[in-house]
Design a protein around this motif. Sequence first.
Motif, short mmCIF file in Angstrom:
data_model
loop_
_atom_site.label_atom_id
_atom_site.label_comp_id
_atom_site.label_asym_id
_atom_site.label_seq_id
_atom_site.Cartn_x
_atom_site.Cartn_y
_atom_site.Cartn_z
N GLU A 406 -37.96 99.70 -1.45
CA GLU A 406 -37.93 98.66 -0.42
C GLU A 406 -38.16 97.29 -1.04
O GLU A 406 -37.60 96.29 -0.60
N GLN A 407 -38.96 97.27 -2.09
CA GLN A 407 -39.27 95.97 -2.68
C GLN A 407 -38.01 95.32 -3.24
O GLN A 407 -37.80 94.12 -3.08
N LYS A 408 -37.17 96.12 -3.89
CA LYS A 408 -35.93 95.57 -4.41
C LYS A 408 -35.04 95.11 -3.27
O LYS A 408 -34.42 94.04 -3.34
N LEU A 410 -35.98 94.02 -0.45
CA LEU A 410 -36.50 92.78 0.10
C LEU A 410 -36.06 91.58 -0.74
O LEU A 410 -35.73 90.52 -0.21
N LYS A 411 -36.04 91.77 -2.04
CA LYS A 411 -35.62 90.66 -2.89
C LYS A 411 -34.15 90.33 -2.65
O LYS A 411 -33.76 89.17 -2.55
N ARG A 414 -33.76 88.57 0.61
CA ARG A 414 -34.22 87.19 0.55
C ARG A 414 -33.13 86.31 -0.05
O ARG A 414 -32.88 85.21 0.43
#
Lengths: 615, 380
Positions: A406-408, A410-411, A414
């Motif tokens: 999920e972190q990737k 999110l980037k 963005r």
Amino acid sequence: MEELDGEPAVTVIPGVNSKKNQMCFDWGPGEMLVCETSFSKKEKSEMVPSCPFIYIIRKDVDVYSQILRKLFNESHGIFLGLQRIDEELTGKSRKSQLVRVSKNYRSVIRACMEEMHQVAITAKDPASGRQFSSQVSILSAMELIWNLCEILFIEVAPVTILVLQGRLDEARQMLSKEADASPASAGICRIMGDLMRTMPILSPGNTQTLTELELKWQHWHEECERYLQDSTFATNPHLESLLKIMLGDEAALLEQKELLSNWYHFLVTRLLYSNPTVKPIDLHYYAQSSLDLFLGGESSPEPLDNILLAAFEFDIHQVIKECSIALSNWWFVAHLTDLLDHCKLLQSHNLYFGSNMREFLLLEYASGLFAHPSLWQLGVDYFDYCPKLGRVSLELHIERIPLNTEQKALKVLRICEQRQMTEQVRSICKILAMKAVRNNRLGSALSWSIRAKDAAFATLVSDRFLRDYCERGCFSDLDLIDNLGPAMMLSDRLTFLGKYREFHRMYGEKRFADAASLLLSLMTSRIAPRSFWMTLLTDALPLLEQKQVIFSAEQTYELMRCLEDLTSRRPVRGESDIQQLQDEDIETTKVEMLRLALARNLARAIIREGSLEGS
Amino acid sequence: MEEIYAKFVSQKISKTRWRPLPPGSLQTAETFATGSWDNEENYVSLWSIGDFGNLDSDGGFEGDHQLLCDIRHHGDVMDLQFFDQERIVTASSTGCVTVFLHHPNNQTLSVNQQWTTAHYHAGPGSPSYSSAPCTGVVCNNPEIVTVGEDGRINLFRADHKEAVRTIDNADSSTLHAVTFLRTPEILTVNSIGQLKIWDFRQQGNEPSQILSLTGDRVPLHCVDRHPNQQHVVATGGQDGMLSIWDVRQGTMPVSLLKAHEAEMWEVHFHPSNPDHLFTCSEDGSLWHWDASTDVPEKSSLFHQGGRSSTFLSHSISNQANVHQSVISSWLSNDPAKDRIEITSLLPSRSLSVNSLDVLGPCLVCGTDAEAIYVTRHLFS
């Protein structure tokens, strides 16, 4: 179709027998997939066992080098700084900024070179040591070309004095030592020392004009000539050849070929001693002749030599073209071209695809970065500064980045949101939301649909919740539903879910009147899906059965209307099996119970409303 | 603030952590660990900033950090914590939790213990087994708590093969970070903007308390507890907002401070100077928040080094009964008196700053531009 500039290289793929079987391939953004098919080259129809592997072929291996990565990252920062240089700046301040950027790039190349040199020295096996060494020489060639371009194209001093000063001061010191050693030659050493000291050179702080310098130099040159004519140094052949060098005698210079490692040193030295005030435009004559003299017909010019020659001819396009062929990675040409473009030196050279050269090179470089699992983030910024095709390219590339956490994601989101790429945001969020639903992470699914403002998906998630409720009789993930907040407004179904849960809460808190009106409003406002009406009406039953009258007469009429609405639309069922008959039975019982309860409630409500208060 | 040293390390850094100092030690921080992400091969590395006693060949100065050792890590390093002086716990995107052991005598790292199926969507027994990334890990010797995208909370104990306690489906969304409150209690933040407090002494699978923001349910990405006051907690969200919470009071944050322009990835109270807070964000900046109520002279010291310094006063949500006796300046509700000074610590905007850590006067942070920044003089 343009001619090929060179023969294409052949790469042999291990394990594939290309003589027997045909190969198939497909292009990717930076790589190629190749595998062996089971079609044999001869027309026989037998299936020959083939190599079971699929191969990935990359041309650009530089992007996977650990040390070169630092180059990419650092230059990315410099690139961004360059783009942001105020367009308003003109003249000297702008030029000094551009020169500074060029020097930054070069220092980054040099740092990379040094590090690679260290690794080359300490390499454990000779093959990789050689590979690193060749990388070092490529980098040093790049730095040299860049430096030359900086001097010729960017900095453009009024007079190009090649500042390789021959380290005359150091030479003098050595001479004085020699003089001390053998007093016999002390005299001529002194003369030589004086000559060296008095050679006029243009130093940066000097305010002489060009003509003054030329005159002084001419005078000095004549003095040297006189010494040669007088055979002052005849006793010492070493000093005599030094004198000849200082006079710019080509033959003498060529004798020292081993000391001059390559032809451009020869060029520099030659010019220094024969024509130090050479004008830039005359350089290429000297360059070409230096190259020819130095090579002496023994070897042919290498790619680097062609690049430098093109630079001396001020043919920027040729320089860039030669560099593109010689180097396997687009890094160098992309950044150099961008810098030269900022110096307004490139005429718009339209290519077949409608974009100019700078943009083409930057697009190629950035696409190469996107093929790398990690460096894609750098590529984004490069696409940003390609006005014509950058955005479209970014849109296509960014959707294809694999998102394993999920972190990737999110980037990536963005990046898309910052550039108003709403389509991509929506599509990425939808993929993530679907994955979440499949993994039964309904809260995550909802959070993705909120991010994308995707009402349709929010409806889907709410339907899942409602279905779960119907099956299990209770809500899962109450922490989510109870705390929807303003997100509830995203879709009607979601609002319904939130309100329905609120109804349950109110009932639990025994706020029956509020619960009743909420329930009714859910049905009359039509946000409740039709399939759910029966459940809602059944929820109303306990409220109708309470000792006190909760639903008013008006409300009861509404409920009845809803019930009729529901039952009248029921399709007429034909012959059906036992299970369906049983279901129908339950249905009819429920409806009857409801009708009874509603009627009773109506009666009580009318009576209560008809009576006077307090009685 | 003195120079901040940058070094490009050819890997995107997802986490940086200082090695904790032995209790009672007077040394300053010397060693830190980093984890990388998004590479085909990821590494957990140990670096040292100690003096080597000699200037090396390229005149490396004292601040330049050197690699001590590294070890291959499967999957992205999603979180990293020092368990004790020698052991490092990492959370992986493959759902695995690993304990690495550092051997100082030969400077190597080795795998000490591993829980490979700590986080998963469909269980190991089912045919459609799929792992889920483990997103956060926190240690309190001998316990290790992990949370993941599967909404699961695990309590491990070092040297126990199985989890001591697992709370399945603790959350219907992704849990992003976890921290200890008082020892049997932990606090988690999730992607629908909620803080949940869990008490391991209780048997059920329900949180003992839920706090959330009013308004939009912005996902929360990081959380840190005040070092001295265990009821004060700071969180950072997807919109870059910094929130300060008092978990004893109500369910809403005490302060909301508009901070970064993009996701805030980490928030840290300074362990020995808790009036100082540090945040880093996807927008490429690292901020130092100074809420110490010292005299205004201090402001001049912070104008060097930082690119911008702005003064912000608290915006307080309606909290009627904040105890006046609370000493923490983060909770005080006197806007005129308490102005927070914010300094940006990185010299120029870069790609996302993913992680930071502070210990004493030292700060380390790692970015997506593959650079590690270290400073040893935070408060000069």
